[in-house]
Design an enzyme around this catalytic site. Structure first.
Site, PDB file in Angstrom:
ATOM      1  CG  HIS A  82      -8.491   5.397   1.030  1.00 54.07           C
ATOM      2  ND1 HIS A  82      -7.663   4.806   0.095  1.00 54.07           N
ATOM      3  CD2 HIS A  82      -9.580   5.790   0.367  1.00 54.07           C
ATOM      4  CE1 HIS A  82      -8.225   4.848  -1.091  1.00 54.07           C
ATOM      5  NE2 HIS A  82      -9.380   5.450  -0.972  1.00 54.07           N
ATOM      6  CG  ASP A 148       2.797   6.788  -3.204  1.00 57.32           C
ATOM      7  OD1 ASP A 148       2.924   5.829  -2.438  1.00 57.32           O
ATOM      8  OD2 ASP A 148       3.759   7.457  -3.611  1.00 57.32           O
ATOM      9  CD  GLU A 262       6.811   6.714  -3.902  1.00 54.08           C
ATOM     10  OE1 GLU A 262       6.244   5.732  -4.469  1.00 54.08           O
ATOM     11  OE2 GLU A 262       6.192   7.537  -3.207  1.00 54.08           O
TER      12      GLU A 262
HETATM   13  C1  LIG Z   1       1.893   3.177   1.407  1.00 58.47           C
HETATM   14  C2  LIG Z   1       0.892   3.155   0.261  1.00 58.47           C
HETATM   15  C3  LIG Z   1      -0.429   2.811   0.321  1.00 58.47           C
HETATM   16  C4  LIG Z   1      -0.930   2.928  -0.963  1.00 58.47           C
HETATM   17  N1  LIG Z   1       0.059   3.342  -1.784  1.00 58.47           N
HETATM   18  C5  LIG Z   1       0.031   3.534  -3.152  1.00 58.47           C
HETATM   19  N2  LIG Z   1       1.151   3.939  -3.779  1.00 58.47           N
HETATM   20  C6  LIG Z   1       1.172   4.069  -5.119  1.00 58.47           C
HETATM   21  N3  LIG Z   1       0.118   3.845  -5.911  1.00 58.47           N
HETATM   22  C7  LIG Z   1      -1.021   3.459  -5.291  1.00 58.47           C
HETATM   23  N4  LIG Z   1      -2.223   3.167  -5.810  1.00 58.47           N
HETATM   24  C8  LIG Z   1      -3.002   2.860  -4.753  1.00 58.47           C
HETATM   25  N5  LIG Z   1      -2.357   2.928  -3.579  1.00 58.47           N
HETATM   26  C9  LIG Z   1      -1.105   3.297  -3.909  1.00 58.47           C
HETATM   27  C10 LIG Z   1       1.198   3.488  -1.028  1.00 58.47           C
END
Ligand SMILES: Cc1ccn(-c2ncnc3[nH]cnc23)c1
Length: 518
Positions: A82, A148, A262
């Protein structure tokens, strides 16, 4: 199908394929293709082989072999892959498929110690946080800080920091770790903590995979709530929005506030051209919000996202606590959106997003992300320059997160970087774009560059999270005063610069050998 004996790969030393671990190496096109890109889909770079370890000792054997070979080859641990800019790739080297460590002996690598005042869980670095959550909940316990998205590995998030809405209270995930097992770049298996081999412990936390492979983490646990009151409060004015957010993460709000804070920014055009409903907002909600933006003439709608943990034996008390809290906040009257969900439904909320995006075929697309930490004192300038300037009429797919954290909950001995000004609050601003066409990738990358340039011109001292820099000078600026220590630790724990070359922080000797013989 598994291969009995992989064909020696051109770019790797032949005798690697005579070792006992050789049967765990895959050099076929299918294996290497899957390990040639990541979630970001911004970079493609093929490894020579993919390694499927059963135990940390297998990983140590592979790394020891590379480190002691005349031509050391890169080795990159990969959990869910990821990363967004190729950080988990190993061009011309070996990608270690960490997820093969857990296979077959389900649960063997998640051990909960529930007794005592300070419960903890020992989790394999390859374990997904969702699986750690399920295992700890069987004891009524859970880790305190969550990213998240939960289908990420423990080793992967601890190599970055692991941020989310609980971090204002407990610090990032790396601040909630007692001990690590790390396989270093010389192939040694080291147990480390604040008191034992502490330089490796602090280096590895937020260490971007540069000093060793995290194969176990001992993570602090707290009593888990049963349910969550999950709210979104809409604002049209960024001053009021940020003032309320900073109240909610302050000590004053400790007893009366949220367990999770958040925030998101929704640019106006996304109301007209974006999805008609989302996992959180119904079409009616979005219509009301679009009208609000129009009526107020604001360039964006700002949401505070809060979560209040509770147990069902006293639901009325959470109602009262929420009422009292709402009285302290200045959101747009009537623009409170509330959901009542289980603790797991709340923590695993992005799974719903993933389902929607996958079914629309827009989950496995390029993700030109930009994650910045911005000093509190400059967040209004950032908002004015970016959301009311650069991006005012933009409408890329994706989400914008914006929320504050308390710097004193971070441990500066760790490799993760926070803004180096003397302020105690900084904002995470995440531009989580999905590029729906090839030229959108280029456009969004350029836009991200111009966001950083705008900050530089305005003297806003940002730091990247999930950082990507294209030069060693960029990395030296990123690490600032830590750079000297980091280069010493790299020389000590990964002298051949074998580990995680995809971060492009150190020129690897492996590459150097390549250049020399080229
Ligand atoms: C720091 C970070 C990297 C990905 N996120 C995400 N936060 C919230 N919803 C998401 N959906 C995909 N990545 C997300 C937050």
């Amino acid at each position: 199908a598994g291969q009995l004996r992989p064909l020696p790969a051109a770019g790797l030393p032949g005798d690697l394929f005579n070792l006992g671990i050789a049967s765990r190496l895959r050099t076929d096109g299918n294996a290497t293709a899957r390990a040639s890109t990541d979630f970001g889909q911004m970079v493609t770079a093929a490894p020579e082989a993919v390694f499927h370890p059963r135990t940390p000792a297998d990983i140590a054997a592979l790394i020891r072999f590379s480190a002691s070979s005349p031509a050391p080859f890169p080795v990159a641990p990969r959990g869910q892959g990821h990363s967004w800019r190729g950080q988990s790739l190993a061009p011309g080297g070996v990608v270690v498929d960490m997820r093969s460590m857990g296979r077959g002996r389900r649960g063997a690598r998640i051990n909960v110690s529930a007794a005592g005042a300070e419960p903890y869980v020992d989790a394999g670095g390859e374990q997904l946080w969702i699986d750690v959550l399920r295992a700890t909940l069987r004891h009524g316990l859970a880790p305190r800080v969550w990213t998240d998205y939960l289908r990420l590995t423990v080793g992967g998030t601890l190599s970055n920091a692991g941020i989310g809405g609980q971090a204002f209270r407990h610090g990032p995930q790396i601040a909630n770790v007692h001990e690590l097992d790390v396989v270093t770049g010389t192939g040694e298996m080291v147990t480390c903590s604040r008191d034992k081999n502490s330089d490796l412990f602090f280096a590895a936390l937020g260490g971007l995979g540069q000093f060793g492979v995290i194969t176990r983490a001992r993570i602090m646990l707290e009593t888990a709530p049963k349910r969550v009151r999950w709210v979104r409060l809409a604002y049209t004015d960024v001053v009021t929005f940020t003032k309320d957010q900073e109240f909610l993460i302050s000590d004053r709000a400790r007893e009366v506030g949220f367990n999770y804070v958040e925030g998101q920014v929704q640019l106006n055009r996304s109301f007209a051209e974006g999805p008609k409903s989302t996992p959180f907002f119904s079409a009616t909600d979005l219509n009301r919000l679009a009208k609000l933006a129009l009526r107020k003439g604001s360039a964006a709608i700002y949401y505070i996202e809060g979560a209040m943990y509770y147990n069902e034996d006293n639901p009325e008390s959470v109602d009262q606590k929420m009422e009292a809290l709402m009285d302290n906040l200045s959101f747009e009257p009537g623009f409170v959106f509330t959901k009542d969900v289980t603790f797991v439904q709340f923590l695993d909320r992005v799974l719903e997003e993933e389902r929607v995006l996958r079914s629309a075929g827009v989950w496995e697309v390029p993700h030109p992300w930009l994650n910045l930490f911005v000093p509190r004192s400059r967040i209004l300038d950032f908002d004015n320059g970016v959301f009311k300037g650069l991006l005012r009429d933009a409408n890329p797919a994706g989400i914008i997160l914006m929320y504050p954290m308390n710097k004193d909950k971070w441990d500066d001995r760790m490799t993760a970087m926070t803004p180096t000004d003397d302020e105690d609050v900084f904002y995470a601003v995440s531009l989580l774009w999905s590029a729906l066409s090839v030229d959108e990738v280029v456009k969004l990358e350029r836009e991200n560059e111009s966001v950083m340039n705008l900050c530089d011109k305005a003297g806003i001292k940002w730091k990247q999270y999930l950082p990507h820099h294209t030069s060693q000078d960029g990395w030296q600026q990123h690490f600032g005063a830590k750079w000297g220590k980091i280069t010493e630790l790299k020389a000590k724990y990964d002298p051949q610069a074998i580990l995680s070359p995809g971060q492009k922080i150190f020129p690897s000797r492996a590459e150097a050998v390549g250049i020399a013989t080229a």
